[in-house]
Write an enzyme that holds these catalytic residues in place. Structure first.
Site, PDB file in Angstrom:
ATOM      1  N   ARG A 180     -15.474 -65.570   1.383  1.00  0.00           N
ATOM      2  CA  ARG A 180     -16.312 -65.464   2.593  1.00  0.00           C
ATOM      3  C   ARG A 180     -16.678 -64.005   2.843  1.00  0.00           C
ATOM      4  NH1 ARG A 180     -12.196 -68.332   6.513  1.00  0.00           N
ATOM      5  NH2 ARG A 180     -11.216 -69.514   4.835  1.00  0.00           N
ATOM      6  N   ARG A 225      -4.870 -61.096  -7.396  1.00  0.00           N
ATOM      7  CA  ARG A 225      -4.064 -60.689  -8.564  1.00  0.00           C
ATOM      8  C   ARG A 225      -4.962 -60.352  -9.748  1.00  0.00           C
ATOM      9  NH1 ARG A 225      -0.238 -65.694  -7.570  1.00  0.00           N
ATOM     10  NH2 ARG A 225      -2.298 -66.380  -6.985  1.00  0.00           N
ATOM     11  N   ASN A 247       2.253 -59.559  -0.633  1.00  0.00           N
ATOM     12  CA  ASN A 247       2.527 -59.235  -2.037  1.00  0.00           C
ATOM     13  C   ASN A 247       1.814 -58.026  -2.614  1.00  0.00           C
ATOM     14  OD1 ASN A 247       4.271 -61.536  -2.806  1.00  0.00           O
ATOM     15  ND2 ASN A 247       2.486 -62.713  -2.152  1.00  0.00           N
ATOM     16  N   GLU A 260       3.699 -70.686   8.909  1.00  0.00           N
ATOM     17  CA  GLU A 260       2.910 -71.402   9.918  1.00  0.00           C
ATOM     18  C   GLU A 260       3.502 -72.771  10.225  1.00  0.00           C
ATOM     19  OE1 GLU A 260      -1.530 -70.688   9.116  1.00  0.00           O
ATOM     20  OE2 GLU A 260      -0.511 -69.940   7.347  1.00  0.00           O
TER      21      GLU A 260
HETATM   22  P1  ADP Z   1      -4.241 -69.358   1.705  1.00  0.00           P
HETATM   23  O1  ADP Z   1      -5.098 -68.609   2.663  1.00  0.00           O
HETATM   24  O2  ADP Z   1      -5.016 -70.328   0.875  1.00  0.00           O
HETATM   25  O3  ADP Z   1      -2.966 -69.899   2.302  1.00  0.00           O
HETATM   26  P2  ADP Z   1      -2.491 -67.423   0.437  1.00  0.00           P
HETATM   27  O4  ADP Z   1      -1.937 -66.905   1.720  1.00  0.00           O
HETATM   28  O5  ADP Z   1      -1.593 -68.158  -0.478  1.00  0.00           O
HETATM   29  O6  ADP Z   1      -3.820 -68.257   0.652  1.00  0.00           O
HETATM   30  O7  ADP Z   1      -3.082 -66.146  -0.343  1.00  0.00           O
HETATM   31  C1  ADP Z   1      -3.789 -66.266  -1.526  1.00  0.00           C
HETATM   32  C2  ADP Z   1      -4.129 -64.851  -2.003  1.00  0.00           C
HETATM   33  O8  ADP Z   1      -2.923 -64.113  -2.187  1.00  0.00           O
HETATM   34  C3  ADP Z   1      -4.868 -64.831  -3.338  1.00  0.00           C
HETATM   35  O9  ADP Z   1      -5.923 -63.886  -3.284  1.00  0.00           O
HETATM   36  C4  ADP Z   1      -3.800 -64.327  -4.292  1.00  0.00           C
HETATM   37  O10 ADP Z   1      -4.352 -63.623  -5.367  1.00  0.00           O
HETATM   38  C5  ADP Z   1      -3.012 -63.385  -3.386  1.00  0.00           C
HETATM   39  N1  ADP Z   1      -1.694 -63.099  -3.978  1.00  0.00           N
HETATM   40  C6  ADP Z   1      -0.668 -63.948  -4.172  1.00  0.00           C
HETATM   41  N2  ADP Z   1       0.341 -63.314  -4.829  1.00  0.00           N
HETATM   42  C7  ADP Z   1      -0.077 -62.053  -5.065  1.00  0.00           C
HETATM   43  C8  ADP Z   1       0.488 -60.892  -5.717  1.00  0.00           C
HETATM   44  N3  ADP Z   1       1.693 -60.934  -6.264  1.00  0.00           N
HETATM   45  N4  ADP Z   1      -0.248 -59.763  -5.746  1.00  0.00           N
HETATM   46  C9  ADP Z   1      -1.478 -59.713  -5.197  1.00  0.00           C
HETATM   47  N5  ADP Z   1      -2.067 -60.751  -4.575  1.00  0.00           N
HETATM   48  C10 ADP Z   1      -1.385 -61.897  -4.508  1.00  0.00           C
END
Ligand code: ADP
Length: 393
Positions: A236, A280, A330, A381
Site C-alpha cells: 500500500r 527480508r 525483527n 493482538e
Molecule cells: P501482517 O501485517 O500480515 O501480520 P507481519 O506482522 O507478520 O505481517 O509482518 C510481515 C513483515 O515482516 C514482512 O515484510 C516480513 O518480511 C517482515 N519480517 C518478518 N521477519 C523479518 C526479519 N527477520 N527481518 C526483516 N523483516 C522481517
C-alpha cells in the site's frame, strides 16, 4: 481454572483461529484456514508446538472451515469460556469490545460500507461461529475502537464538514488492538500506570501504522478512513497527493476500482522496489546492491521518521518510541535507519541491543544517554481480543 478463549479472525478468503489463555496470552492452539472458496482450500495449525496441515474439501468456504476448526478444538479437550472475534470497522459506535447481539450485528453490517471486504467477512464468521457455539458469549473486538479517544483536530479531514457529519468521512485508524497491547506492555516495562504512559508506537507488518498515545489515550494515528493512509506499507502506498488517483485514472485509462487496486496491492515496498513486498527479501537484495530495494527501504524509513517526529508534538509527555509487528520486531536495519534521523533530538539507539532484539526477543534498544527510550515489544493482538472477550464470560 484457566480462562481459555477462542479468537477468530475471518477474512474474505481465510479464517485465522487460536485458543488463547486470557491471563497469560499463551496460544495452546493457533492456525489458519486459507484459500477458502478455491480448489486448494487448506487448514494448517500448531497444537502445543506440533504442526499439522489438512486439505479442506473442494471450494470449502467459511462454514466448512469453521466446522473443521470446531473439530480440532473439540479434540484438544479445552473448554473455552468465550469467543472473541476480530472486527475491522466499528465506526464511531464502538469505543470498546461489545457482546454480540442483534444491534451489534446490524452495526457491523452498516459499517461494511466503509470496509466492505473485511466487515462482511467478519460478520459471516460471527454468525457461523454462533451456530457452532450457541452457548458461549461471542464478543466483537474492533480495530478502530482504541482510536475513538482522538480529538477532532486529529480525525477530521480538511474537507467540507458535511462530509464528516453526513457521511462519516474521517480518520478512524486501524491496528487498534496492537497499539493497545503495546501501550499496556510498555507501561509494564516502564513500571508506570497505563493512564500515565505516553508513547509513539510503530506497528510495522504488511500493513503499517504509527500511533501517538498521550497519558494512556490515543491522540493521533496514521491510518485513516481506510487502511491506505500514512506510512509506506508492503503493497500500500500510504500518503499521496490526493489529486493523483483522478490523474492516474485519466492518464492510464483505468477505472476507479483499478486505481484503488494499484494503490492497495501494487504500491508500497513492492511498487518502489519492483521486486517484493517482503522486507527480508528487500534487505538481502539491498545488501547485494539492488537499487530498487535500497530505495524502497530508504523511503520507508524516511516516511516513518517523519511521522514519529510529527507525533512528538502530539505526545508532550513522551516516555518511549516503540517498534512492533513483523518488521518492527525483527528488522534491526529498519529501526537503525529510522532512528538515525533522531540523533539531533538526542535520541540514540545502541547498536548491539538493536541487533539482538529480534525473533520474539524485545526490550530497550536505546543507549543510556538517549533523551527518550526506544523499545522493541512483540505484539499479541489475539491476547487483547481474548482478554476483552473473557470479561463477558
Ligand atoms: P501482517 O501485517 O500480515 O501480520 P507481519 O506482522 O507478520 O505481517 O509482518 C510481515 C513483515 O515482516 C514482512 O515484510 C516480513 O518480511 C517482515 N519480517 C518478518 N521477519 C523479518 C526479519 N527477520 N527481518 C526483516 N523483516 C522481517
Amino acid at each position: 481454572m484457566k480462562k481459555e478463549v477462542i479468537v477468530l479472525n475471518c477474512g474474505s478468503s481465510s479464517v485465522k483461529f487460536a485458543i488463547i489463555d486470557a491471563d497469560t496470552g499463551v496460544a495452546g492452539l493457533s492456525g489458519i484456514a486459507e484459500s477458502l472458496g478455491n480448489s486448494d482450500a487448506s487448514l494448517s495449525y500448531k497444537l502445543n508446538g506440533e504442526k499439522s496441515k489438512q486439505r479442506l474439501g473442494e471450494k470449502a468456504g467459511h462454514t466448512e472451515a469453521l466446522n473443521a476448526i470446531q473439530e480440532i478444538i473439540a479434540k484438544t479437550g479445552v473448554k473455552p469460556i468465550a469467543i472473541g472475534h476480530r472486527v475491522v470497522h466499528g465506526g464511531e459506535k464502538f469505543k470498546q469490545a461489545a457482546l454480540v447481539n442483534e444491534d451489534v450485528l446490524s452495526a457491523i453490517e452498516a459499517y461494511a460500507s466503509m470496509a466492505p471486504l473485511h466487515n462482511m467477512a467478519n460478520l459471516k464468521g460471527i454468525v457461523t461461529a454462533q451456530m457452532a457455539y450457541p452457548d458461549l458469549p461471542h464478543v466483537a473486538g474492533f480495530d478502530t475502537s482504541f482510536f475513538q479517544s482522538m480529538p477532532q483536530k486529529a480525525f477530521i479531514y480538511a474537507l467540507p464538514i458535511e462530509l464528516y457529519k453526513e457521511h462519516g468521512i474521517r480518520r478512524y485508524g486501524f491496528h487498534g488492538t496492537s497499539h493497545k497491547f503495546i501501550l499496556d506492555s510498555t507501561a509494564g516495562l516502564l513500571n508506570k500506570p497505563v493512564s500515565q504512559t505516553s508513547i509513539i508506537s510503530a506497528h510495522l507488518g504488511n500493513g503499517c501504522s504509527v500511533s501517538a498515545i498521550e497519558q494512556g489515550e490515543a491522540v493521533d494515528t496514521s491510518l485513516g478512513f481506510t487502511p491506505l493512509e500514512g506510512l509506506v506499507m508492503g503493497t500500500r502506498c500510504g500518503d499521496l497527493d490526493p489529486s493523483l488517483p483522478g490523474t492516474l485514472q485519466k492518464k492510464l485509462g483505468k477505472t476507479a476500482d483499478e486505481i484503488n487496486d494499484l494503490l492497495n496491492k501494487q504500491s508500497g515496498l513492492l511498487g518502489i522496489s519492483a521486486l517484493s513486498n517482503d522486507c527480508r527479501t528487500l534487505e538481502d537484495e539491498a545488501l547485494k546492491g539492488h537499487e530498487g530495494a535500497q530505495l524502497a527501504i530508504e523511503i520507508f524509513c524516511y516516511r516513518l521518521a517523519k511521522y514519529i517526529s510529527g507525533y512528538m508534538v502530539s505526545v508532550p509527555s513522551l516516555d518511549a518510541i516503540v517498534f512492533t509487528g513483523g518488521i518492527g520486531e525483527n528488522s534491526s536495519l529498519i529501526r537503525e535507519t529510522t532512528m538515525g534521523y533522531f540523533k539531533h533530538f538526542g535520541i540514540t539507539v545502541d547498536e548491539q541491543k538493536n541487533l539482538e532484539a529480534r525473533f520474539g526477543k524485545g526490550g530497550e534498544i536505546s543507549t543510556s544517554s538517549s533523551t527518550t527510550s526506544v523499545f522493541v515489544v512483540p505484539t499479541n493482538e489475539e491476547w487483547v481480543i481474548a482478554a476483552e472477550a473473557a470479561e463477558f464470560a
